[in-house]
Design a protein around this motif. Structure first.
Motif: not given
Length: 378
Positions: A95-119
């Motif tokens: 659920x992390x590797x292979x997703x857009x969130x998993x591939x993002x740099x820690x410093x570049x993640x926004x709340x909207x990225x997290x919400x999209x991943x959760x959805x």
């Protein structure tokens, strides 16, 4: 603490590139603060980074660590037990590797990225599992904040799917008896013991003859059987080490079982013909499965339902929430309330009696026509 370096290069020979490079020293190491076209912007950035360093909030924006990499690094530092480790690694793999969130740099993640991943994950897993996954990844970001790898966590105001937890419908005494009668004779005591003292399945399979005090009528819970290694290991939590009362119905079932099937050399009560602990998978598949079908119990009934039965019996008898939590080996008594609160006896009558009892203890009021002198003290 920091400085700006002129990185001017001949464009004809080296190609175009940003000229002003910011360098800052943090924790004894020189860090890159980025490069900029305009010197004034570089100076402003240097000032910001120096102030952040003095506040202990400096973040290396050039850090290329991805969320998936950070998650695995986080797991490597945690003292997980084998089962928890396997489950948590599964979160990362699936659920992390292979997703857009998993591939993002820690410093570049926004709340909207997290919400999209959760959805997106909500479409692939049960709500309760999703909550456990979100809790884990949130912890990864919280650890990154503590390590000054990011300034703040993007897990803010994240909307999760609505989840109504199914209410526990405990087995009745008649249903438990029917289940005990439906299994092989050798395993009847296993059913009665779990229903009568509320052990987890791993704790039940680790029970030894020396843990049962037939004189004082108590059972000491000291171990559990690891479902993979079949080794005796410490119980789930420190609070899981406990002493529980031994009811007569359980004492009689255990005595009868031990008379017919003596304990293994190490004292193990429920064991194979070779004296080894029973596998949880065997108990679920070959004991409970056939027994549930023969007894006509609801589909999906498992050994954990016997633990629910135990808690419901205690609550119906008026045991306090704290006492029930102690008997079950729960760390938090609120878990008993959230899981079994609807099973607690109705308290309306107790409320009425409490108020009426308090008021009845007061002196009777004087009649309205009583002389005024009588109404005054002395």
């Amino acid at each position: 603490m920091g400085y700006i370096r002129d990185r001017w290069r001949d464009p004809a020979r080296h190609g175009k590139g940003k000229r002003w490079q910011v360098k800052i020293r943090v924790d004894g190491r020189e860090r890159d603060g980025g490069t900029y076209d305009v010197k004034a912007i570089a100076k402003r950035r240097l000032t910001e980074l120096e102030a952040a360093g003095q506040r202990g909030q400096w973040v290396d924006l050039t850090d290329r660590t991805t969320v998936a990499e950070a998650a695995r690094a986080y797991i490597a530092t945690r003292p997980y037990k084998a089962g928890t480790l396997e489950r948590t690694l599964g979160y990362v793999r699936n659920h992390v590797e292979g997703t857009d969130l998993g591939a993002r740099r820690l410093t570049a993640v926004r709340p909207s990225d997290v919400q999209a991943w959760v959805t997106d994950r909500a479409a692939h897993m049960a709500p309760s599992t999703l909550r456990a996954l979100v809790k884990f990844v949130r912890s990864v970001f919280r650890a990154a904040v503590d390590d000054h790898r990011i300034a703040r966590s993007p897990f803010v105001r994240i909307a999760l799917p609505r989840h109504e937890q199914d209410r526990v419908v405990p087995l009745t005494v008649e249903q438990v008896r029917a289940l005990a009668d439906a299994v092989v004779v050798r395993h009847r005591a296993l059913i009665i013991t779990q229903a009568g003292i509320g052990l987890r399945i791993g704790e039940l399979l680790a029970l030894r003859a020396q843990d049962v005090d037939f004189v004082r009528r108590t059972v000491r819970v000291e171990h559990q059987i690891d479902r993979r290694s079949r080794e005796r290991v410490p119980p789930k939590t420190p609070r899981s080490r406990r002493t529980v009362p031994l009811p007569t119905v359980v004492a009689e079932a255990l005595a009868e079982h031990l008379a017919a099937h003596p304990a293994a050399p190490d004292g193990l009560i429920f064991h194979t013909a070779e004296g080894r602990p029973l596998l949880q998978e065997f108990v679920s598949r070959d004991v409970f499965g056939p027994g549930v079908r023969r007894a006509g119990l609801p589909d999906g009934t498992t050994s954990h339902d016997l633990r629910h039965h135990y808690a419901s019996v205690l609550l119906a008898a008026g045991e306090s929430v704290l006492a029930v939590a102690e008997r079950l080996g729960h760390e938090d008594a609120t878990l008993v309330l959230t899981t079994y609160g609807h099973l607690m006896p109705d308290s309306e009558d107790r409320t009425r009696k409490a108020v009426d009892g308090a008021w009845s203890a007061l002196p009777e009021p004087l009649p309205a026509d009583a002389p005024a002198a009588q109404a005054l003290p002395g």
